[in-house]
Design an enzyme around this catalytic site. Structure first.
Site, PDB file in Angstrom:
ATOM      1  CG  LEU A 145      98.302  19.642  44.077  1.00 32.58           C
ATOM      2  CD1 LEU A 145      97.201  20.283  43.237  1.00 32.58           C
ATOM      3  CD2 LEU A 145      99.598  20.407  43.940  1.00 32.58           C
ATOM      4  CG  ASP A 146     100.383  20.992  50.908  1.00 28.60           C
ATOM      5  OD1 ASP A 146     100.739  19.799  50.939  1.00 28.60           O
ATOM      6  OD2 ASP A 146     101.172  21.951  50.986  1.00 28.60           O
ATOM      7  NE  ARG A 147      92.562  19.788  55.200  1.00 34.37           N
ATOM      8  CZ  ARG A 147      91.662  18.814  55.413  1.00 34.37           C
ATOM      9  NH1 ARG A 147      90.454  18.903  54.890  1.00 34.37           N
ATOM     10  NH2 ARG A 147      91.992  17.773  56.152  1.00 34.37           N
ATOM     11  CB  THR A 149      97.965  23.552  47.240  1.00 34.63           C
ATOM     12  OG1 THR A 149      98.802  23.930  48.331  1.00 34.63           O
ATOM     13  CG2 THR A 149      98.655  23.930  45.935  1.00 34.63           C
ATOM     14  NE  ARG A 249     101.456  25.629  53.219  1.00 36.13           N
ATOM     15  CZ  ARG A 249     100.780  24.770  53.961  1.00 36.13           C
ATOM     16  NH1 ARG A 249     100.555  23.525  53.535  1.00 36.13           N
ATOM     17  NH2 ARG A 249     100.332  25.141  55.152  1.00 36.13           N
TER      18      ARG A 249
END
Length: 326
Positions: A145-147, A149, A249
């Site tokens: 998961l992105d930072r 998210t 995104r």
């Protein structure tokens, strides 16, 4: 079939689905282990019945106990300090068994350190959790998961389940569902976004829709929309069929509905007079996977973080704040 952890080994009790198969085929089909790995297990003498070393061609009949040695207990693979034991950094699993772990990731954390200077990542907190609960496992994330998210993320506790979950991910049998608050409103209330994604050569760390990119498919449904500041804001549910970096995104931005707070892809820092003070509004609300050992579907919901729930309330979509309705 039963699969139990015993120290640094797995004990597999076979059932009728193993009957008549060569042991090497049973390990590949029933435990979803890759061929090269299975070959290595036999070459190293790590497949046993009691103290007896088993052969790849041994045929399984009836209920048999098989011992797979090693690759269960291991060093965390990351250094932790006393600061990671702080209650504010402690993690609480959403779901856990002896083989895997699902967490609710907070905003502002990367999954794993990319250099020695990063001392607080989700990996550090997972290692701290293992230490606090008396478990010795290498920290293995199955997906990322992105930072900023938030939400459900899956970890494998040992090398056998890690390989099985990697196979399930490749077969698209790990289902990941997200909620995103986006600017605007998609033209269709539901649909699929099929746009390939590649690196943006002009901006480091950014991705874009590109004809030469990798296949990317996002299935979406608009859960609700409201008018605000002479425009629209919508809550969109997205399900990933592929797992490209920044996929949701990029796709939401590509259809003119960037995620609120996602400055990198045109989402700004809020909508109208409503600012999002932390990160952006993207949350992994549900994770489901087929458990290869229990042979059942595991489905886990991740409660919304406070900043996400507050944003929904402030823009007039507060009725969706209870995740249980998914």
């Amino acid at each position: 079939m039963q699969v139990q952890v015993l120290g640094n080994s797995l004990v597999v009790t076979t059932d009728k689905q193993w009957n008549g198969q060569a042991l090497q085929d049973g390990l590949k089909r029933q435990l979803m282990l890759p061929s090269a790995y299975v070959k290595g297990l036999f070459a190293d003498g790590r497949v046993r019945s009691g103290k007896q070393r088993l052969s790849a061609d041994d045929v399984v009949q009836g209920s048999t106990k098989i011992l797979l040695m090693g690759d269960v207990e291991d060093d965390y693979g990351i250094h932790i300090s006393a600061s990671h034991m702080d209650a504010n950094r402690a993690i609480v699993p959403l779901w856990e068994d002896d083989h895997a772990l699902i967490l609710n990731k907070p905003a502002g954390l990367i999954i794993y350190p990319s250099d020695a200077g990063e001392s607080d990542t989700l990996a550090h907190r997972v290692a701290s959790y293992y230490e606090r609960t008396g478990q010795r496992h290498k920290v293995r994330h199955v997906h990322r998961l992105d930072r900023d998210t938030t939400g459900a993320i899956l970890y494998a506790k040992h090398g056998y389940i890690a390989r099985a979950l990697d196979a399930l991910l490749a077969e698209r049998r790990v289902e990941r569902t997200y909620w995103a608050v986006v600017q605007g409103q998609p033209k269709s209330p539901r649909g699929s976004i099929r746009l390939p994604i590649g690196r943006d050569r002009h901006t480091a760390g950014r991705y874009r829709v590109s004809k030469t990119g990798k296949e990317a498919v996002t299935v979406y449904e608009v859960l609700g929309s409201v008018s605000i500041a002479n425009g629209k804001v919508s809550l969109v549910q997205c399900r990933l069929e592929t797992g490209r970096t920044h996929q949701i995104r990029v796709h939401m931005s590509a259809i003119g509905c960037p995620v609120v707070g996602d400055v990198l892809y045109g989402g700004g820092d809020g909508v109208g007079t409503v600012d999002l003070e932390q990160g952006y509004a993207l949350h992994a609300v549900q994770l489901a996977f087929y458990h290869p050992y229990d042979r059942r579907q595991v489905t886990v919901h991740a409660p919304l973080p406070e900043h996400f729930a507050q944003l929904l309330a402030r823009v007039g979509l507060g009725r969706f704040a209870e995740v249980g309705a998914i």
